[in-house]
Design a protein around this motif. Structure first.
Motif, mmCIF file in Angstrom:
data_model
loop_
_atom_site.group_PDB
_atom_site.id
_atom_site.type_symbol
_atom_site.label_atom_id
_atom_site.label_comp_id
_atom_site.label_asym_id
_atom_site.label_seq_id
_atom_site.Cartn_x
_atom_site.Cartn_y
_atom_site.Cartn_z
ATOM 1 N N ASP A 1 0.882 -1.166 0.000
ATOM 2 C CA ASP A 1 0.000 0.000 0.000
ATOM 3 C C ASP A 1 0.917 1.212 0.000
ATOM 4 O O ASP A 1 1.545 1.535 1.016
ATOM 5 C CB ASP A 1 -0.912 -0.024 1.228
ATOM 6 C CG ASP A 1 -1.770 1.227 1.352
ATOM 7 O OD1 ASP A 1 -1.574 2.193 0.582
ATOM 8 O OD2 ASP A 1 -2.644 1.253 2.246
ATOM 9 N N ILE A 2 1.002 1.893 -1.147
ATOM 10 C CA ILE A 2 1.937 3.006 -1.322
ATOM 11 C C ILE A 2 1.142 4.292 -1.508
ATOM 12 O O ILE A 2 0.532 4.509 -2.561
ATOM 13 C CB ILE A 2 2.857 2.773 -2.536
ATOM 14 C CG1 ILE A 2 3.584 1.427 -2.395
ATOM 15 C CG2 ILE A 2 3.853 3.918 -2.693
ATOM 16 C CD1 ILE A 2 4.403 1.046 -3.605
ATOM 17 N N PRO A 3 1.110 5.170 -0.508
ATOM 18 C CA PRO A 3 0.397 6.443 -0.663
ATOM 19 C C PRO A 3 1.210 7.413 -1.527
ATOM 20 O O PRO A 3 2.395 7.647 -1.283
ATOM 21 C CB PRO A 3 0.269 6.969 0.771
ATOM 22 C CG PRO A 3 0.642 5.809 1.665
ATOM 23 C CD PRO A 3 1.596 4.982 0.868
ATOM 24 N N VAL A 4 0.576 7.976 -2.531
ATOM 25 C CA VAL A 4 1.171 8.977 -3.406
ATOM 26 C C VAL A 4 0.413 10.277 -3.195
ATOM 27 O O VAL A 4 -0.827 10.292 -3.194
ATOM 28 C CB VAL A 4 1.098 8.540 -4.886
ATOM 29 C CG1 VAL A 4 1.644 9.626 -5.801
ATOM 30 C CG2 VAL A 4 1.873 7.237 -5.079
ATOM 31 N N ARG A 5 1.143 11.380 -3.020
ATOM 32 C CA ARG A 5 0.528 12.670 -2.749
ATOM 33 C C ARG A 5 0.331 13.443 -4.048
ATOM 34 O O ARG A 5 1.291 13.707 -4.782
ATOM 35 C CB ARG A 5 1.398 13.485 -1.797
ATOM 36 C CG ARG A 5 1.612 12.824 -0.440
ATOM 37 C CD ARG A 5 0.323 12.688 0.332
ATOM 38 N NE ARG A 5 -0.245 14.007 0.672
ATOM 39 C CZ ARG A 5 -1.428 14.176 1.226
ATOM 40 N NH1 ARG A 5 -2.195 13.112 1.492
ATOM 41 N NH2 ARG A 5 -1.865 15.381 1.508
ATOM 42 N N THR B 1 -9.507 -7.516 -1.484
ATOM 43 C CA THR B 1 -10.945 -7.364 -1.264
ATOM 44 C C THR B 1 -11.232 -7.062 0.203
ATOM 45 O O THR B 1 -12.024 -6.169 0.526
ATOM 46 C CB THR B 1 -11.681 -8.642 -1.697
ATOM 47 O OG1 THR B 1 -11.373 -8.927 -3.066
ATOM 48 C CG2 THR B 1 -13.178 -8.484 -1.553
ATOM 49 N N ASP B 2 -10.579 -7.796 1.100
ATOM 50 C CA ASP B 2 -10.752 -7.557 2.531
ATOM 51 C C ASP B 2 -10.128 -6.226 2.940
ATOM 52 O O ASP B 2 -10.688 -5.492 3.772
ATOM 53 C CB ASP B 2 -10.119 -8.692 3.334
ATOM 54 C CG ASP B 2 -10.847 -10.016 3.162
ATOM 55 O OD1 ASP B 2 -11.981 -10.011 2.651
ATOM 56 O OD2 ASP B 2 -10.269 -11.059 3.515
ATOM 57 N N TYR B 3 -8.990 -5.907 2.364
ATOM 58 C CA TYR B 3 -8.253 -4.697 2.745
ATOM 59 C C TYR B 3 -9.050 -3.444 2.426
ATOM 60 O O TYR B 3 -9.131 -2.525 3.257
ATOM 61 C CB TYR B 3 -6.913 -4.671 2.018
ATOM 62 C CG TYR B 3 -5.959 -3.599 2.496
ATOM 63 C CD1 TYR B 3 -5.337 -3.708 3.737
ATOM 64 C CD2 TYR B 3 -5.668 -2.492 1.701
ATOM 65 C CE1 TYR B 3 -4.453 -2.726 4.175
ATOM 66 C CE2 TYR B 3 -4.791 -1.513 2.121
ATOM 67 C CZ TYR B 3 -4.176 -1.637 3.362
ATOM 68 O OH TYR B 3 -3.297 -0.663 3.799
ATOM 69 N N ILE B 4 -9.641 -3.373 1.236
ATOM 70 C CA ILE B 4 -10.391 -2.173 0.878
ATOM 71 C C ILE B 4 -11.745 -2.113 1.591
ATOM 72 O O ILE B 4 -12.293 -1.031 1.783
ATOM 73 C CB ILE B 4 -10.578 -2.040 -0.654
ATOM 74 C CG1 ILE B 4 -11.408 -3.185 -1.216
ATOM 75 C CG2 ILE B 4 -9.229 -1.960 -1.344
ATOM 76 C CD1 ILE B 4 -11.680 -3.059 -2.707
ATOM 77 N N GLU B 5 -12.275 -3.267 1.978
ATOM 78 C CA GLU B 5 -13.517 -3.282 2.746
ATOM 79 C C GLU B 5 -13.293 -2.643 4.110
ATOM 80 O O GLU B 5 -14.135 -1.898 4.620
ATOM 81 C CB GLU B 5 -14.026 -4.706 2.917
ATOM 82 C CG GLU B 5 -15.249 -4.844 3.796
ATOM 83 C CD GLU B 5 -16.482 -4.172 3.215
ATOM 84 O OE1 GLU B 5 -17.387 -3.816 3.996
ATOM 85 O OE2 GLU B 5 -16.541 -3.994 1.980
ATOM 86 N N GLY B 6 -12.141 -2.946 4.728
ATOM 87 C CA GLY B 6 -11.815 -2.359 6.017
ATOM 88 C C GLY B 6 -12.692 -2.899 7.132
ATOM 89 O O GLY B 6 -13.364 -3.924 6.994
ATOM 90 N N GLY C 1 -5.202 -3.797 10.575
ATOM 91 C CA GLY C 1 -6.411 -3.310 9.932
ATOM 92 C C GLY C 1 -6.223 -3.006 8.460
ATOM 93 O O GLY C 1 -5.136 -3.152 7.895
ATOM 94 N N GLY C 2 -7.343 -2.611 7.840
ATOM 95 C CA GLY C 2 -7.352 -2.375 6.413
ATOM 96 C C GLY C 2 -7.185 -0.917 6.035
ATOM 97 O O GLY C 2 -6.730 -0.086 6.831
ATOM 98 N N LEU C 3 -7.587 -0.601 4.809
ATOM 99 C CA LEU C 3 -7.431 0.732 4.256
ATOM 100 C C LEU C 3 -8.400 1.700 4.933
ATOM 101 O O LEU C 3 -9.588 1.402 5.083
ATOM 102 C CB LEU C 3 -7.699 0.681 2.746
ATOM 103 C CG LEU C 3 -7.486 1.967 1.954
ATOM 104 C CD1 LEU C 3 -6.025 2.395 1.995
ATOM 105 C CD2 LEU C 3 -7.928 1.754 0.505
#
Length: 394
Positions: A215-219, A256-261, A276-278
């Protein structure tokens, strides 16, 4: 500068200057480039991991030159490369590819630069210390590694970005244990003899990801885009136990689980101990997922659940004239992303935060002059670059 298009679904040669400068339209792409050691040795020769640095030692390797030209023609703002060998020292892979290839004009194209990149360790070729293929010996590599590979870092991943990466907020899941996914498909895996394929002792140690999940956050203009990158194992090269098919399914299910949170992602933990998820709604899943809802050997419920998730935007599918010509016998040919005939590579945007503007697969038709770039596997790769233009909205 206006965009020059070869066909409606074909790749644009240049992004509009205004779109880049305002940061409103972002081109996100994924490309399995086959830049791993096995691609640079002769038949029957076992690669060691030194092959990619050797191939990058000058600026005229034909396959790498074509890959660079494809990237320069498509000009993604954010680009995931699959099967780019991982080396802890960027001077052995990432930097020479940038400096000797991408930053040098190819066949009259405009050079391209990526000020930001991320490449982390992967499970491929990492010795598990166990006999995972049950051939009677723990070989340390190949099928007995945490992810299939003949040396650590083979088939790695690399993310390029024109926008700043929030390195402190990156989450990697290389070490996440398969057993810790509730309802995983490993627990009841059995061989032809009816016995558990993996003993309970082995199950305690196996990792889910065949490479890694990132999971790479880009600004982008003060907003955060979460690039969710992975390369699940091909669901083949196994036996009746279907160990690779099951793993492919669960690697995809992870997202699928990660984006569901929420409760559905409560089991997830990252390599730094975060759980936890996203937490955000703006994301894009990218990578060679080695699965299709319509074709191939994957357990289709995994990719179907991801593509059908309530937080995923559906609609425009990347396509090409080259894919249509490659498999004229297939209804799905235009959306194929691999020469062997399947949609395997994905750019999957979230429903929130985006408006999809355009999408395509770089696969020139047989009579197109640029066909030389993908004419055969050795020209560039057996996969095609997939891109999507996303307009950033509040």
């Amino acid at each position: 500068m206006s965009r020059l298009c070869i066909t409606l679904v074909f790749v644009a040669l240049l992004m509009p200057v205004g779109a880049h400068s305002e940061g409103r339209v972002i081109r996100v792409a994924t490309f399995n480039v086959s830049m791993e050691g096995g691609n640079y040795v002769g038949k029957g020769v076992t690669p060691s991991g030194h092959e990619l640095p050797a191939a990058l030692s000058n600026s005229d390797h034909p396959q790498i030159s074509n890959i660079a030209e494809i990237i320069q023609r498509v000009r993604p703002d954010i680009l995931l490369l699959n099967e780019f060998d991982y080396h802890a020292d960027p001077a052995r892979g990432v930097k020479p590819f940038l400096e000797r290839y991408l930053q040098q004009s190819r066949a009259g194209t405009t050079a391209i630069d990526y000020p930001y990149f991320y490449q982390g360790p992967v499970n491929t070729g990492v010795d598990s210390g166990m006999d995972l293929d049950r051939d009677g010996k723990a070989s340390g590599t190949g099928n007995d590694a945490f992810g299939f590979g003949l040396y650590p870092g083979q088939y790695g991943m690399l993310l390029f970005s024109r926008y700043p990466i929030d390195f402190e907020a990156i989450r990697s899941f290389q070490l996440f244990k398969w057993k810790d996914m509730p309802g995983n498909l490993m627990a009841d895996m059995r061989g032809a003899d009816g016995e558990l394929w993996y003993s309970n002792e082995i199950q305690e140690q196996l990792r889910l990801s065949s490479k890694s999940h990132w999971d790479i956050p880009v600004r982008i203009n003060g907003k955060s885009l979460h690039v969710l990158a992975s390369h699940p194992t091909p669901p083949v090269f196994d036996g009746p136990e279907d160990r690779n098919g099951r793993r492919n399914h669960d690697e995809i299910r992870f997202w699928t689980d990660y984006i569901e949170g929420g409760d559905q992602a409560a089991y997830i933990y990252d390599d730094k101990g975060g759980s936890g998820g996203l937490q955000d709604n703006r994301f894009v899943v990218v990578g060679d997922l080695n699965a299709s809802m319509e074709e191939g050997d994957a357990r289709r419920e995994g990719i179907t659940a991801l593509l059908g998730h309530a937080k995923v935007r559906r609609g425009l599918l990347p396509s090409s004239d080259g894919g249509r010509a490659n498999r004229a016998d297939s209804t799905f040919g235009p959306t194929h992303t691999a020469s062997w005939g399947m949609r395997a590579d994905y750019v999957i945007p979230s429903k929130a935060g985006w408006r999809v503007i355009d999408a395509g697969v770089f696969w020139p038709a047989p009579d197109d002059p640029l066909r030389r770039l993908v004419n055969k596997r050795g020209s560039s790769s057996d996969h095609r670059l997939v891109w999507m233009d996303l307009e950033l909205i509040d």
